[in-house]
Scaffold this motif. Structure first.
Motif, mmCIF file in Angstrom:
data_model
loop_
_atom_site.group_PDB
_atom_site.id
_atom_site.type_symbol
_atom_site.label_atom_id
_atom_site.label_comp_id
_atom_site.label_asym_id
_atom_site.label_seq_id
_atom_site.Cartn_x
_atom_site.Cartn_y
_atom_site.Cartn_z
ATOM 1 N N GLU A 1 11.179 -0.370 -2.809
ATOM 2 C CA GLU A 1 9.871 -0.946 -2.491
ATOM 3 C C GLU A 1 8.761 -0.207 -3.226
ATOM 4 O O GLU A 1 7.790 -0.817 -3.696
ATOM 5 N N THR A 2 8.910 1.114 -3.348
ATOM 6 C CA THR A 2 7.926 1.914 -4.079
ATOM 7 C C THR A 2 7.892 1.518 -5.547
ATOM 8 O O THR A 2 6.816 1.377 -6.150
ATOM 9 N N PHE A 3 9.075 1.334 -6.142
ATOM 10 C CA PHE A 3 9.153 0.906 -7.545
ATOM 11 C C PHE A 3 8.454 -0.436 -7.736
ATOM 12 O O PHE A 3 7.667 -0.616 -8.677
ATOM 13 N N ASN A 4 8.722 -1.381 -6.855
ATOM 14 C CA ASN A 4 8.143 -2.713 -7.007
ATOM 15 C C ASN A 4 6.624 -2.675 -6.867
ATOM 16 O O ASN A 4 5.900 -3.394 -7.579
ATOM 17 N N THR A 5 6.115 -1.835 -5.965
ATOM 18 C CA THR A 5 4.664 -1.729 -5.794
ATOM 19 C C THR A 5 4.010 -1.161 -7.043
ATOM 20 O O THR A 5 2.967 -1.668 -7.498
ATOM 21 N N PHE A 6 4.600 -0.126 -7.632
ATOM 22 C CA PHE A 6 4.065 0.418 -8.884
ATOM 23 C C PHE A 6 4.119 -0.629 -9.993
ATOM 24 O O PHE A 6 3.179 -0.776 -10.783
ATOM 25 N N GLN A 7 5.241 -1.362 -10.057
ATOM 26 C CA GLN A 7 5.377 -2.382 -11.090
ATOM 27 C C GLN A 7 4.283 -3.444 -10.968
ATOM 28 O O GLN A 7 3.705 -3.881 -11.980
ATOM 29 N N GLN A 8 3.982 -3.828 -9.756
ATOM 30 C CA GLN A 8 2.944 -4.827 -9.542
ATOM 31 C C GLN A 8 1.560 -4.280 -9.870
ATOM 32 O O GLN A 8 0.749 -4.959 -10.515
ATOM 33 N N GLU A 9 1.282 -3.049 -9.444
ATOM 34 C CA GLU A 9 -0.030 -2.457 -9.701
ATOM 35 C C GLU A 9 -0.265 -2.222 -11.189
ATOM 36 O O GLU A 9 -1.381 -2.393 -11.687
ATOM 37 N N LEU A 10 0.794 -1.843 -11.907
ATOM 38 C CA LEU A 10 0.674 -1.540 -13.339
ATOM 39 C C LEU A 10 0.940 -2.757 -14.215
ATOM 40 O O LEU A 10 0.856 -2.668 -15.439
ATOM 41 N N ARG A 11 1.336 -3.861 -13.588
ATOM 42 C CA ARG A 11 1.582 -5.128 -14.282
ATOM 43 C C ARG A 11 2.634 -4.986 -15.376
ATOM 44 O O ARG A 11 2.448 -5.415 -16.517
ATOM 45 N N GLY A 12 3.737 -4.364 -15.029
ATOM 46 C CA GLY A 12 4.833 -4.220 -15.982
ATOM 47 C C GLY A 12 5.475 -2.857 -15.900
ATOM 48 O O GLY A 12 5.180 -2.052 -15.009
ATOM 49 N N LEU A 13 6.357 -2.589 -16.855
ATOM 50 C CA LEU A 13 7.158 -1.364 -16.835
ATOM 51 C C LEU A 13 6.751 -0.348 -17.899
ATOM 52 O O LEU A 13 7.374 0.704 -18.005
ATOM 53 N N ASP A 14 5.718 -0.646 -18.697
ATOM 54 C CA ASP A 14 5.381 0.230 -19.821
ATOM 55 C C ASP A 14 4.970 1.626 -19.378
ATOM 56 O O ASP A 14 5.075 2.580 -20.161
ATOM 57 N N GLN A 15 4.496 1.779 -18.151
ATOM 58 C CA GLN A 15 4.067 3.092 -17.658
ATOM 59 C C GLN A 15 5.034 3.658 -16.629
ATOM 60 O O GLN A 15 4.676 4.538 -15.851
ATOM 61 N N ILE A 16 6.276 3.169 -16.653
ATOM 62 C CA ILE A 16 7.292 3.643 -15.709
ATOM 63 C C ILE A 16 8.491 4.170 -16.477
ATOM 64 O O ILE A 16 8.976 3.531 -17.413
ATOM 65 N N LEU A 17 8.953 5.355 -16.110
ATOM 66 C CA LEU A 17 10.155 5.970 -16.676
ATOM 67 C C LEU A 17 11.082 6.336 -15.526
ATOM 68 O O LEU A 17 10.662 6.980 -14.559
ATOM 69 N N CYS A 18 12.340 5.909 -15.616
ATOM 70 C CA CYS A 18 13.333 6.236 -14.582
ATOM 71 C C CYS A 18 14.343 7.223 -15.153
ATOM 72 O O CYS A 18 14.871 6.998 -16.248
ATOM 73 N N ILE A 19 14.609 8.292 -14.429
ATOM 74 C CA ILE A 19 15.566 9.304 -14.863
ATOM 75 C C ILE A 19 16.681 9.406 -13.828
ATOM 76 O O ILE A 19 16.440 9.740 -12.665
ATOM 77 N N SER B 1 14.074 1.094 9.166
ATOM 78 C CA SER B 1 12.765 1.066 9.822
ATOM 79 C C SER B 1 11.639 1.614 8.949
ATOM 80 O O SER B 1 10.470 1.504 9.320
ATOM 81 N N TRP B 2 11.964 2.169 7.785
ATOM 82 C CA TRP B 2 10.922 2.802 6.960
ATOM 83 C C TRP B 2 9.843 1.811 6.553
ATOM 84 O O TRP B 2 8.648 2.107 6.615
ATOM 85 N N SER B 3 10.225 0.629 6.138
ATOM 86 C CA SER B 3 9.254 -0.339 5.624
ATOM 87 C C SER B 3 8.199 -0.687 6.666
ATOM 88 O O SER B 3 7.006 -0.758 6.352
ATOM 89 N N THR B 4 8.605 -0.880 7.913
ATOM 90 C CA THR B 4 7.648 -1.248 8.953
ATOM 91 C C THR B 4 6.872 -0.045 9.473
ATOM 92 O O THR B 4 5.711 -0.175 9.867
ATOM 93 N N GLU B 5 7.482 1.141 9.455
ATOM 94 C CA GLU B 5 6.831 2.324 10.019
ATOM 95 C C GLU B 5 5.960 3.065 9.006
ATOM 96 O O GLU B 5 4.932 3.637 9.372
ATOM 97 N N LYS B 6 6.371 3.093 7.744
ATOM 98 C CA LYS B 6 5.659 3.911 6.771
ATOM 99 C C LYS B 6 5.331 3.175 5.470
ATOM 100 O O LYS B 6 4.588 3.689 4.635
ATOM 101 N N GLY B 7 5.896 1.989 5.287
ATOM 102 C CA GLY B 7 5.730 1.278 4.025
ATOM 103 C C GLY B 7 4.286 0.962 3.677
ATOM 104 O O GLY B 7 3.847 1.142 2.534
ATOM 105 N N ALA B 8 3.502 0.491 4.649
ATOM 106 C CA ALA B 8 2.116 0.098 4.382
ATOM 107 C C ALA B 8 1.288 1.280 3.897
ATOM 108 O O ALA B 8 0.486 1.157 2.955
ATOM 109 N N ALA B 9 1.472 2.450 4.518
ATOM 110 C CA ALA B 9 0.699 3.629 4.128
ATOM 111 C C ALA B 9 1.032 4.070 2.706
ATOM 112 O O ALA B 9 0.131 4.452 1.937
ATOM 113 N N VAL B 10 2.307 4.007 2.335
ATOM 114 C CA VAL B 10 2.695 4.405 0.976
ATOM 115 C C VAL B 10 2.197 3.389 -0.045
ATOM 116 O O VAL B 10 1.790 3.754 -1.154
ATOM 117 N N ARG B 11 2.185 2.123 0.315
ATOM 118 C CA ARG B 11 1.620 1.119 -0.589
ATOM 119 C C ARG B 11 0.137 1.382 -0.830
ATOM 120 O O ARG B 11 -0.371 1.186 -1.952
#
Length: 667
Positions: A515-533, A469-479
């Motif tokens: 979903e959070t990862f995908n939103t950042f990827q779309q906003e930043l237009r790629g992965l150059d500013q993303i680091l996963c640990i 239920s997270w996507s429908t209840e809180k997803g829009a606000a986090v996006r």
């Protein structure tokens, strides 16, 4: 609204069954179980529950009742109809669960690492272990056996403990005779009542009592000459916390016992176990009891998904033939175990992820004082207490915002770790653009104080959402939060880094972090500013495969997964020049570093320790030490130049340069 209440009601019907508060089979319910179930029905008074208890209605008779029976027992018509209706509904739901057990369960998950006790790992209720119950595999990879261990609510404590120790002794003897590692799990469901490997968990009042009981039973059930060996092979019970679907605590655990029959411990021995405590039979003066104890001596081996007793009579014409053949083959099986251990030890992983981490987190400068990135955004999920000591590097980072998905973070998570730091706590709704972006950023004090954004509850009394239920209840606000932070008026384009710090495994395709990862990827237009640990390969593989399956993106080049959090912590701390002067760092695997604390160094009072940053000119003036030596001063190992994991002295040409400079200074 009515449909919502009905769904809540239906879910409540199965809650106690799945959590272990009531036995899975209704027909096995005691009169107390029936009273508990009746008492919790809506619009049914406790008096009705007491009447059913007085009439000795157990699970079997509950299934046979009709409305007339209840009215005849003194229960009014209204509650009687409700009880029958809820009974029928429960039976129907249970039948549907058995027909499609996946409908009541979560996604797949990995088992807790073998023979480890302090890993930051938890299970999630109704997820399923993605491993089968099995016999020996390659002797090193553990076999597994599942026990629901939930139908013990009304069982006496002694009987409940006996069930635990009996199962462990049988499984342990089978693993030792088969020379295979193994793990027996308590609180894991199996067919037909549950899906295979379904996480159930159970409440534990006294963890230590299980360990004490197991050690005591080992002494009485194994032959005296093998008691010491059994205690070394059978590890102490491990209690793995079980989380609710919204990642809050369920106050339940899965209990696991690891068996590790190493060659150096077991050698070429084989192991029988008594069906009763041999010490009690020896104390008895009755010879008959002694003989009875010997008669029930068993010899277990792993046979596919179960433990089989080879000493038990069977239908073969020569019943002990298989047993004798197995004992005769123990020597070869022991050598196979030895070879498997040696093969496992021979595997050496070469890694340069320490250098890769330095490159990515600084944007290529290898120094956080002059990092290409001016700001950092942290995205993280539920932490474990054992991780927090290795996350001190976060305290020194210039974190503009933390997107925290742990609903218990303030109480016992990462936010509590930051409680001495000045932070602004925000709800995602505060980032909705309702006016000038600059005005909103100024009001939130984004670039002045670290903003802590709770993305799944833990603020203003907001309840957390589960993954469905997270996507429908809180997803829009986090996006909206992500879109706001990535605007050029808020943070400088290309000059901030988003760090996904996975403190818990992401195992479900609906996990909010995806979903959070995908939103950042779309906003930043790629992965150059993303680091996963990720802390380990298990966490990395699950994260990588889910992203590739859902978004078709490969993140392998943007992930750190071969370093422990202690190595990550030391490596990042060493990237600040102040830390290189004030702290000491030791080289570690993957070209990483770990911090040498003053407390640890104080324990090594007989050693002088050469640290990496000493040779880099950090907390000692390397050149003055060398000149002092070349001018005839007392020899010191500190003039050595540390390169990688080895020490080498200066080349002849470098020595000649130093000597000539020294002669010039004298003249």
């Amino acid at each position: 609204m009515a449909d919502h209440n009905k769904a809540e009601d239906d879910e409540g019907q199965m809650k106690d069954l799945l959590s272990g508060q009531l036995p899975a089979e209704i027909k096995t319910w005691s009169t107390e179980h029936v009273r508990k179930w009746t008492r919790e029905l809506k619009n049914v008074d406790e008096d009705c529950a007491n009447i059913m208890y007085q009439q000795k209605i157990n699970g079997e008779s509950l299934l046979l009742l009709d409305k007339t029976d209840l009215i005849g027992a003194g229960i009014p018509l209204g509650p009687a109809k409700l009880i029958i209706h809820k009974r029928d509904k429960l039976v129907k739901m249970k039948a549907e669960m058995l027909k499609d057990p996946g409908g009541q369960s979560g996604g797949p998950c990995k088992p807790y690492p073998f023979n480890r006790f302090h890993e930051a790992y938890r299970y999630r209720i109704n997820s399923c272990l993605d491993i089968p119950e099995s016999g020996q595999l390659n002797l090193i990879e553990p076999c597994h056996e599942f026990k629901a261990y939930i139908n013990t609510g009304s069982t006496e404590k002694e009987a409940k403990m006996k069930k635990f120790t009996d199962e462990v002794i049988r499984f342990a003897a089978a693993c030792m005779n088969s020379r295979t590692n193994g793990t027996i799990h308590f609180g894991i469901g199996d067919l037909p009542d549950f899906k295979h490997g379904q996480i159930l968990g159970f409440s534990v009042e006294d963890k230590e009592s299980f360990g004490k009981a197991l050690r005591d039973v080992i002494e009485g059930r194994f032959e005296h000459k093998h008691v010491a060996t059994a205690k070394r092979c059978v590890k102490s019970p491990r209690f793995v916390e079980v989380l609710q679907s919204d990642t809050t605590s369920s106050e339940k655990y899965v209990m696991e016992v690891d068996i590790e029959p190493t060659f150096s411990v077991c050698e070429e021995n084989f192991y029988h176990v008594y069906s009763v405590d041999s010490r009690k039979s020896k104390k008895s003066k009755s010879k008959e009891v002694k003989e009875d104890a010997k008669e029930f001596k068993s010899f277990y081996i792993r046979d596919n998904s179960s433990s089989r007793d080879l000493s038990r009579h069977n239908t073969q014409s020569k019943p002990m033939e298989e047993y004798n053949g197995y004992v005769k083959n123990i020597s070869k099986l022991s050598m196979d175990r030895k070879e498997a251990e040696e093969k496992c030890l021979a595997i050496v992983r070469n890694s340069i992820q320490g250098s890769k981490l330095c490159e990515m987190i600084t944007g290529g400068s290898h120094c956080l004082d002059k990092s290409h990135f001016e700001r950092y955004i942290l995205v993280t999920n539920k932490s474990h207490q054992v991780q927090l000591d290795s996350l001190s590097f976060l305290l020194d980072m210039n974190l503009t915002a933390v997107l925290d998905f742990d609903p218990e973070s303030s109480e016992k998570g990462l936010k509590k770790f930051f409680e001495d730091r000045n932070t602004n706590v925000h709800a995602p709704a505060e980032y909705k653009i309702t006016g000038s972006v600059e005005d909103i950023a100024s009001k939130l004090k984004l670039t002045r104080i670290n903003s802590w954004i709770f993305c799944n509850g833990d603020i203003n009394g907001e309840e957390p959402s589960d993954i469905n239920s997270w996507s429908t209840e809180k997803g829009a606000a986090v996006r909206n939060v992500i879109s706001f932070l990535c605007r050029g008026e808020v943070l400088p384009p290309k000059r901030f880094l988003v760090i996904f710090l996975l403190l818990s495994d992401v195992i479900d395709s609906k996990d909010p972090l995806l979903e959070t990862f995908n939103t950042f990827q779309q906003e930043l237009r790629g992965l150059d500013q993303i680091l996963c640990i990720c802390e380990n390969d298990r966490s990395f593989i699950s994260w990588k495969e889910l992203i590739e399956a859902r978004y078709g993106v490969s993140i392998s080049n943007r992930c750190i997964s071969e370093l422990s959090f202690a190595e990550i912590n030391g490596t990042v701390l060493s990237l600040w020049s102040d830390n290189r002067r004030s702290s000491r760092f030791l080289p570690c695997g993957g070209v990483s570093k770990v911090q040498l604390t003053k407390k640890m160094e104080g324990c090594l009072d007989t050693l002088d320790i050469l640290c990496v940053n000493q040779c880099e000119g950090g907390n000692e003036d390397q050149r003055s030490i060398q000149e002092h030596f070349y001018k005839g001063g007392k020899v010191s190992w500190l003039w050595w130049n540390h390169t990688g994991n080895t020490c080498s002295v200066d080349t002849e040409e470098e020595i000649q340069v130093c000597c000539s400079e020294g002669q010039s200074s004298r003249s």
